[in-house]
Every structure is written in structure tokens, then in C-alpha cells.
Design an enzyme around this catalytic site. Structure first.
Site, PDB file in Angstrom:
ATOM      1  N   GLN A 104      18.365 -15.418 -17.204  1.00 11.10           N
ATOM      2  CA  GLN A 104      17.966 -15.106 -15.777  1.00 11.10           C
ATOM      3  C   GLN A 104      17.941 -16.750 -15.139  1.00 11.10           C
ATOM      4  O   GLN A 104      17.129 -17.268 -14.601  1.00 11.10           O
ATOM      5  CB  GLN A 104      16.588 -14.663 -15.636  1.00 11.10           C
ATOM      6  CG  GLN A 104      16.343 -13.379 -16.009  1.00 11.10           C
ATOM      7  CD  GLN A 104      14.994 -12.864 -15.771  1.00 11.10           C
ATOM      8  OE1 GLN A 104      14.045 -13.560 -16.402  1.00 11.10           O
ATOM      9  NE2 GLN A 104      14.560 -11.718 -15.280  1.00 11.10           N
ATOM     10  N   THR A 112      11.211 -17.926 -16.467  1.00  9.02           N
ATOM     11  CA  THR A 112      11.890 -16.441 -16.420  1.00  9.02           C
ATOM     12  C   THR A 112      11.560 -15.855 -17.618  1.00  9.02           C
ATOM     13  O   THR A 112      11.218 -16.365 -18.518  1.00  9.02           O
ATOM     14  CB  THR A 112      13.414 -16.297 -16.307  1.00  9.02           C
ATOM     15  OG1 THR A 112      13.829 -17.337 -17.230  1.00  9.02           O
ATOM     16  CG2 THR A 112      13.581 -17.133 -14.835  1.00  9.02           C
ATOM     17  N   SER A 113      11.704 -14.449 -17.909  1.00 12.06           N
ATOM     18  CA  SER A 113      11.333 -13.541 -18.868  1.00 12.06           C
ATOM     19  C   SER A 113      12.567 -13.720 -19.980  1.00 12.06           C
ATOM     20  O   SER A 113      12.277 -13.562 -21.233  1.00 12.06           O
ATOM     21  CB  SER A 113      11.147 -12.102 -18.692  1.00 12.06           C
ATOM     22  OG  SER A 113       9.966 -11.959 -17.632  1.00 12.06           O
ATOM     23  N   THR A 114      13.711 -13.915 -19.492  1.00 11.36           N
ATOM     24  CA  THR A 114      14.791 -13.819 -20.464  1.00 11.36           C
ATOM     25  C   THR A 114      15.702 -15.177 -20.239  1.00 11.36           C
ATOM     26  O   THR A 114      15.726 -15.611 -19.132  1.00 11.36           O
ATOM     27  CB  THR A 114      15.623 -12.402 -20.457  1.00 11.36           C
ATOM     28  OG1 THR A 114      16.307 -12.447 -19.304  1.00 11.36           O
ATOM     29  CG2 THR A 114      14.897 -11.337 -20.919  1.00 11.36           C
TER      30      THR A 114
END
Length: 188
Positions: free
Chosen positions: A15, A10-12
Site C-alpha cells: 500500500q 498502512t496494513s500491508t
């Protein structure tokens, strides 16, 4: 014996549900806990994707690298093709669950190439729409952007530095990246 490896990203860090969903799908596809590599970092920051580098280094002939979606691996067609070439060079293949695509077959390779192109197109369109939206918001005075980390945290960093902390300790205490610490201290 071949291994089915999974990669979840996930990007962050907020999440968590998305990461858990990816892991559940990877397990359903035959990956076990030891063969799933996961991290929370933007795909644009390849130098920070240590778990991805680890799984790529493990691949040998007959292995399969599974992603839940194309976007978990790369953000551009060129980058995805580089990944596929590296996986192929190891003698392994890629399986992308949401596309029902497996590069072990000719049809799967064709599907992979088509969808990688479409994913790149969609990403470029999204970035273009985002830029137009930001420009419009700036023109209306509604968009200011975020405050630069160094500007917002410089006093805290300088205070911590005066206490003799290491740069990593300063970064951890201030809640910023170590590169920001170096920039702040260099500017001081």
C-alpha cells in the site's frame, strides 16, 4: 517548544500509494520529515508497531500527534481511548485530519469520542459481514482459506536449518516470520 508529530501507517507493504498520501497530508498539517513516523503493519499487531511506540515515547507537554484518519491509530474504541489517555498524560493532544478534530478543544474532544465510537461500530459491522461472506463461500465450496505458512514452507525451513543458518537467516531466506520458523523447527 512544542512539536507536531505525524504518524502514517498502512496494513500491508503493497500500500505504498496510501502511505505516500498520508505523509503528504501530514506535511501539509505542519509535520516535517523528522517528525513523521511511518510503518507498514496491521493495527491489530500492536507489539510490532515500533514506530508508533517511538512517537508516543517522544511526546511532551504541548506536542501534537497527528493522524490522517482515526483508523491509522487504532481499531477499537477501547484502544483509541488508551492511546488518547497516554497522549494526554504526556501533556500532548491528538489531531485527526479527516475529521477536522483536535483534542485540544472541548468540541474536538467530543468529536473525537463520538467518531471513535462510530469507527468501532463500523469495524465490528465489517467483520460481521466478512464472517457471513466467508461462511457462505465455504458452504458453496468456494473458500479454502490460505495455506498455513508453516505447512507451505516447512521443507524449505528444514533444508535451511540443516545448513546451520540462524533462525532469523532462515526466516529471511524463506520469506516468513521468525515465529513460523520456531513453530516448524519445534514440530520437526
Amino acid at each position: 517548544m512544542s512539536t507536531i508529530y505525524g504518524y502514517a501507517r498502512t496494513s500491508t507493504s503493497d500500500q505504498l500509494a496510501g502511505l505516500a498520501d498520508q505523509i503528504a497530508k501530514l506535511k501539509a498539517a505542519g509535520c516535517d520529515n523528522q517528525s513523521i513516523f511511518q510503518e507498514q503493519v496491521s493495527s491489530m499487531k500492536m507489539e510490532e508497531r515500533t514506530e508508533f511506540a517511538k512517537v508516543l515515547a517522544k511526546l511532551v507537554k504541548g506536542d501534537v500527534l497527528v493522524f490522517t484518519s482515526l483508523s491509522r491509530a487504532a481499531r477499537s474504541m477501547i484502544h483509541m481511548m488508551e492511546i488518547e489517555a497516554q497522549v494526554s498524560k504526556a501533556g500532548a493532544t491528538i489531531r485527526i485530519l479527516d475529521l477536522n478534530c483536535d483534542t485540544a478543544t472541548p468540541n474536538g474532544r467530543l468529536t473525537f469520542n463520538l467518531f471513535a465510537s462510530v469507527a468501532t461500530f463500523e469495524r465490528e459491522q465489517m467483520l460481521e459481514r466478512q464472517a457471513v461472506g466467508i461462511a457462505a463461500a465455504k458452504a458453496e465450496g468456494k473458500y479454502k482459506g490460505r495455506a498455513p505458512t508453516a505447512q507451505a514452507k516447512s521443507a524449505k525451513v528444514l533444508e535451511l536449518a540443516s545448513k546451520g543458518l540462524t533462525r532469523q537467516e532462515i526466516a529471511d531466506a524463506a520469506g516468513i516470520g521468525i515465529a513460523s520458523v520456531y513453530r516448524i523447527l519445534k514440530a520437526a
